[in-house]
Design a protein around this motif. Structure first.
Motif, PDB file in Angstrom:
ATOM      1  N   ILE A 101       0.871  -1.175   0.000  1.00  0.00           N
ATOM      2  CA  ILE A 101       0.000   0.000   0.000  1.00  0.00           C
ATOM      3  C   ILE A 101       0.909   1.227   0.000  1.00  0.00           C
ATOM      4  CG2 ILE A 101      -1.827   1.207   1.232  1.00  0.00           C
ATOM      5  CD1 ILE A 101      -2.498  -1.553   2.512  1.00  0.00           C
ATOM      6  N   ILE A 102       0.875   1.975  -1.092  1.00  0.00           N
ATOM      7  CA  ILE A 102       1.847   3.043  -1.330  1.00  0.00           C
ATOM      8  C   ILE A 102       1.136   4.379  -1.470  1.00  0.00           C
ATOM      9  CG2 ILE A 102       3.668   3.864  -2.889  1.00  0.00           C
ATOM     10  CD1 ILE A 102       3.959   0.898  -3.801  1.00  0.00           C
ATOM     11  N   THR A 103       1.677   5.385  -0.827  1.00  0.00           N
ATOM     12  CA  THR A 103       1.181   6.751  -0.988  1.00  0.00           C
ATOM     13  C   THR A 103       2.291   7.604  -1.584  1.00  0.00           C
ATOM     14  OG1 THR A 103      -0.183   6.477   0.995  1.00  0.00           O
ATOM     15  CG2 THR A 103       0.114   8.715   0.175  1.00  0.00           C
ATOM     16  N   VAL A 104       1.977   8.296  -2.668  1.00  0.00           N
ATOM     17  CA  VAL A 104       2.947   9.162  -3.338  1.00  0.00           C
ATOM     18  C   VAL A 104       2.438  10.596  -3.261  1.00  0.00           C
ATOM     19  CG1 VAL A 104       4.177   9.665  -5.482  1.00  0.00           C
ATOM     20  CG2 VAL A 104       3.561   7.296  -4.926  1.00  0.00           C
ATOM     21  N   ASP A 105       3.290  11.508  -2.735  1.00  0.00           N
ATOM     22  CA  ASP A 105       2.847  12.895  -2.587  1.00  0.00           C
ATOM     23  C   ASP A 105       3.298  13.754  -3.757  1.00  0.00           C
ATOM     24  OD1 ASP A 105       5.515  13.552  -2.189  1.00  0.00           O
ATOM     25  OD2 ASP A 105       5.303  13.998  -0.053  1.00  0.00           O
ATOM     26  N   ALA A 106       3.023  15.054  -3.670  1.00  0.00           N
ATOM     27  CA  ALA A 106       3.291  15.979  -4.774  1.00  0.00           C
ATOM     28  C   ALA A 106       4.778  16.111  -5.076  1.00  0.00           C
ATOM     29  CB  ALA A 106       2.689  17.349  -4.465  1.00  0.00           C
ATOM     30  N   ALA A 107       5.633  15.791  -4.083  1.00  0.00           N
ATOM     31  CA  ALA A 107       7.078  15.870  -4.284  1.00  0.00           C
ATOM     32  C   ALA A 107       7.656  14.557  -4.803  1.00  0.00           C
ATOM     33  CB  ALA A 107       7.762  16.263  -2.979  1.00  0.00           C
ATOM     34  N   ALA A 108       6.778  13.600  -5.129  1.00  0.00           N
ATOM     35  CA  ALA A 108       7.158  12.279  -5.635  1.00  0.00           C
ATOM     36  C   ALA A 108       7.802  11.408  -4.568  1.00  0.00           C
ATOM     37  CB  ALA A 108       8.082  12.387  -6.849  1.00  0.00           C
ATOM     38  N   GLU A 109       7.724  11.836  -3.312  1.00  0.00           N
ATOM     39  CA  GLU A 109       8.189  10.991  -2.217  1.00  0.00           C
ATOM     40  C   GLU A 109       7.092  10.001  -1.867  1.00  0.00           C
ATOM     41  OE1 GLU A 109      11.222  10.864  -1.012  1.00  0.00           O
ATOM     42  OE2 GLU A 109      11.818  12.468  -2.381  1.00  0.00           O
ATOM     43  N   MET A 227      23.051   7.835  -3.548  1.00  0.00           N
ATOM     44  CA  MET A 227      22.836   9.057  -2.773  1.00  0.00           C
ATOM     45  C   MET A 227      21.695   9.891  -3.348  1.00  0.00           C
ATOM     46  SD  MET A 227      26.920   9.831  -2.464  1.00  0.00           S
ATOM     47  CE  MET A 227      26.745  11.359  -1.523  1.00  0.00           C
ATOM     48  N   ALA A 228      20.710   9.200  -3.919  1.00  0.00           N
ATOM     49  CA  ALA A 228      19.519   9.853  -4.481  1.00  0.00           C
ATOM     50  C   ALA A 228      19.925  10.905  -5.513  1.00  0.00           C
ATOM     51  CB  ALA A 228      18.663  10.440  -3.370  1.00  0.00           C
ATOM     52  N   GLU A 229      19.389  12.114  -5.370  1.00  0.00           N
ATOM     53  CA  GLU A 229      19.650  13.154  -6.381  1.00  0.00           C
ATOM     54  C   GLU A 229      21.088  13.645  -6.370  1.00  0.00           C
ATOM     55  OE1 GLU A 229      18.544  15.208  -2.620  1.00  0.00           O
ATOM     56  OE2 GLU A 229      17.732  13.530  -3.766  1.00  0.00           O
ATOM     57  N   LYS A 230      21.882  13.236  -5.375  1.00  0.00           N
ATOM     58  CA  LYS A 230      23.282  13.649  -5.312  1.00  0.00           C
ATOM     59  C   LYS A 230      24.188  12.768  -6.159  1.00  0.00           C
ATOM     60  CE  LYS A 230      22.882  15.566  -0.630  1.00  0.00           C
ATOM     61  NZ  LYS A 230      23.362  15.478   0.774  1.00  0.00           N
ATOM     62  N   GLY A 231      23.674  11.635  -6.622  1.00  0.00           N
ATOM     63  CA  GLY A 231      24.503  10.757  -7.437  1.00  0.00           C
ATOM     64  C   GLY A 231      24.792   9.445  -6.740  1.00  0.00           C
ATOM     65  N   GLU A 244      27.546  11.302 -11.163  1.00  0.00           N
ATOM     66  CA  GLU A 244      26.503  12.278 -10.855  1.00  0.00           C
ATOM     67  C   GLU A 244      25.129  11.774 -11.286  1.00  0.00           C
ATOM     68  OE1 GLU A 244      27.372  16.042 -12.569  1.00  0.00           O
ATOM     69  OE2 GLU A 244      29.122  16.412 -11.299  1.00  0.00           O
ATOM     70  N   ALA A 245      24.119  12.184 -10.540  1.00  0.00           N
ATOM     71  CA  ALA A 245      22.741  11.854 -10.908  1.00  0.00           C
ATOM     72  C   ALA A 245      22.333  12.686 -12.117  1.00  0.00           C
ATOM     73  CB  ALA A 245      21.802  12.127  -9.744  1.00  0.00           C
ATOM     74  N   ILE A 246      21.404  12.163 -12.890  1.00  0.00           N
ATOM     75  CA  ILE A 246      20.870  12.897 -14.036  1.00  0.00           C
ATOM     76  C   ILE A 246      19.659  13.686 -13.562  1.00  0.00           C
ATOM     77  CG2 ILE A 246      19.815  12.656 -16.309  1.00  0.00           C
ATOM     78  CD1 ILE A 246      21.452  10.034 -16.576  1.00  0.00           C
ATOM     79  N   PRO A 247      19.684  15.015 -13.684  1.00  0.00           N
ATOM     80  CA  PRO A 247      18.568  15.821 -13.169  1.00  0.00           C
ATOM     81  C   PRO A 247      17.287  15.591 -13.954  1.00  0.00           C
ATOM     82  CG  PRO A 247      20.122  17.195 -14.403  1.00  0.00           C
ATOM     83  CD  PRO A 247      20.746  15.844 -14.283  1.00  0.00           C
ATOM     84  N   VAL A 248      16.229  15.230 -13.228  1.00  0.00           N
ATOM     85  CA  VAL A 248      14.922  15.011 -13.850  1.00  0.00           C
ATOM     86  C   VAL A 248      13.845  15.525 -12.918  1.00  0.00           C
ATOM     87  CG1 VAL A 248      15.611  12.979 -15.171  1.00  0.00           C
ATOM     88  CG2 VAL A 248      14.742  12.695 -12.843  1.00  0.00           C
ATOM     89  N   LYS A 249      12.667  15.739 -13.454  1.00  0.00           N
ATOM     90  CA  LYS A 249      11.509  16.058 -12.631  1.00  0.00           C
ATOM     91  C   LYS A 249      10.866  14.738 -12.222  1.00  0.00           C
ATOM     92  CE  LYS A 249       7.020  18.386 -12.530  1.00  0.00           C
ATOM     93  NZ  LYS A 249       7.204  18.782 -11.123  1.00  0.00           N
ATOM     94  N   ALA A 250      11.030  14.368 -10.961  1.00  0.00           N
ATOM     95  CA  ALA A 250      10.541  13.079 -10.491  1.00  0.00           C
ATOM     96  C   ALA A 250       9.023  13.089 -10.342  1.00  0.00           C
ATOM     97  CB  ALA A 250      11.187  12.721  -9.165  1.00  0.00           C
ATOM     98  N   VAL A 251       8.391  12.028 -10.815  1.00  0.00           N
ATOM     99  CA  VAL A 251       6.951  11.832 -10.677  1.00  0.00           C
ATOM    100  C   VAL A 251       6.668  10.765  -9.627  1.00  0.00           C
ATOM    101  CG1 VAL A 251       4.858  11.046 -11.862  1.00  0.00           C
ATOM    102  CG2 VAL A 251       6.471  12.574 -13.029  1.00  0.00           C
ATOM    103  N   VAL A 289      11.925   7.274 -12.909  1.00  0.00           N
ATOM    104  CA  VAL A 289      11.282   8.144 -11.911  1.00  0.00           C
ATOM    105  C   VAL A 289      10.470   9.254 -12.560  1.00  0.00           C
ATOM    106  CG1 VAL A 289      13.055   7.667 -10.181  1.00  0.00           C
ATOM    107  CG2 VAL A 289      13.270   9.695 -11.627  1.00  0.00           C
ATOM    108  N   SER A 290      10.608   9.413 -13.851  1.00  0.00           N
ATOM    109  CA  SER A 290       9.813  10.409 -14.572  1.00  0.00           C
ATOM    110  C   SER A 290       8.420   9.898 -14.903  1.00  0.00           C
ATOM    111  CB  SER A 290      10.527  10.815 -15.869  1.00  0.00           C
ATOM    112  OG  SER A 290      11.829  11.299 -15.600  1.00  0.00           O
TER     113      SER A 290
END
Length: 321
Positions: A101-109, A227-231, A244-251, A289-290
């Motif tokens: 059971i998963i809840t995803v918020d507006a920040a994609a967390e 390290m998530a968005e840090k790479g 390095e992480a590739i910058p994207v708008k996470a959904v 993640v997009s």
């Protein structure tokens, strides 16, 4: 060799149905909020990783357990549609298929509550029976959402067959240090790294400390500390490479680590070095993640298009398709 299976990658792990609720914000304890939508999606760390490998063109064995219920039927059909070998699936009558059971918020967390169900029925006998029929598989990809005895049995069987073992030590709650002894490569995120080493990774320097701890104290020579968005830091028997992480708008970040692990397995199966594999995994995870859903893994054609649009490159992926 008659009756034996020669899929390149063998995945052992959890299989779930994900109930995903989208909401602007999480409710507080005792609070009722109206969400945006809810979806039923196939998931589970093992299943997600198997789907990733298959969508990237690899032949895949899936060893896991499902219930003989509606969710189990949907999941098995999904495997078959993705050309994943399901002969090693265990089907149990007295347990329901695993569910998250998963809840995803507006920040994609996301927050996640997992009901293991049939996943807990996978045992050593099931593992041994499956591996007795598996030959020529190059990679074992495994996680910690199934019973530890089954995990250790699979890693022992794979080691005896000379397979390269990738352990995704997730979730942190299920991680045991004993499993690390068999791993050729581990892929912990920040929480799992802290669980295993006690080191709070907040920088490249602390990631290096964690990589050294894995090597010197836990016997793991190769690690990818995500390290998530840090790479990510690749610690390769003392050699350090930061990707390095590739910058994207996470959904939706659900399944990001699974797509990452699956992509690593594919690259290593192709004979790529770990640095090349990590760079490829970063691309696959960024595209995943997009999109909404743990198994919305890009195809090779989508990866090529994305790389062309974003001036990225990776090794030439070998496929069986």
């Amino acid at each position: 060799m008659r009756g034996l299976n020669m899929a390149e990658i063998t995945v052992v792990g959890s299989i779930n149905m994900d109930i995903v609720a989208l909401t602007n914000k999480y409710p507080e304890h005792g609070e009722t909020l109206f969400g945006d939508s809810v979806k039923l999606l196939c998931g589970g760390k093992g299943a997600n990783q198997a789907i990733t490998c298959a969508r990237l063109g690899k032949s895949v064995n899936m060893i896991g357990s499902i219930g003989m219920d509606t969710y189990g039927k949907v999941i098995e059909k999904n495997f078959q549609e993705n050309q994943i070998d399901t002969k090693y699936l265990k089907r149990v009558e007295n347990e329901s298929t695993g569910c998250a059971i998963i809840t995803v918020d507006a920040a994609a967390e996301n927050t996640m509550l997992v009901i293991k169900g049939a996943n807990d029925s996978l045992n050593v006998r099931d593992i041994q029976a499956a591996f007795s029929r598996i030959e020529e598989s190059k990679i074992l990809l495994i996680q910690m959402e199934i019973p530890e005895a089954a995990v250790l049995s699979a890693m022992t069987e794979a080691k005896n067959k000379g397979m390269f073992i990738i352990l995704d030590p997730a979730p942190a709650e299920g991680v045991t240090k004993q499993a690390l002894l068999y791993a050729d490569l581990i892929t912990p995120n920040l929480q799992e790294t802290k669980q295993l080493t006690g080191i709070d990774v907040t920088s490249i320097e602390t990631a290096i400390e964690a990589g050294e701890y894995f090597n010197q104290h836990l016997g793991v020579k190769n690690s990818v500390i995500k390290m998530a968005e840090k790479g990510a830091l690749l610690y390769e028997n003392g050699k350090l490479t930061f990707v390095e992480a590739i910058p994207v708008k996470a959904v939706d970040t659900v399944g990001a680590g699974d797509s990452y692990a699956g992509a690593l397995a594919c690259a290593i199966a192709d004979g790529e070095n770990l640095e090349s594999a990590v760079k490829f995994a970063a691309i696959v995870a960024a595209i995943k993640v997009s999109n909404l859903g743990a198994q919305t893994v890009p195809t090779i054609e989508q990866i090529n298009k994305y790389c062309e649009e974003n001036n990225l490159s990776y090794y030439r992926l070998q496929t069986n398709q």
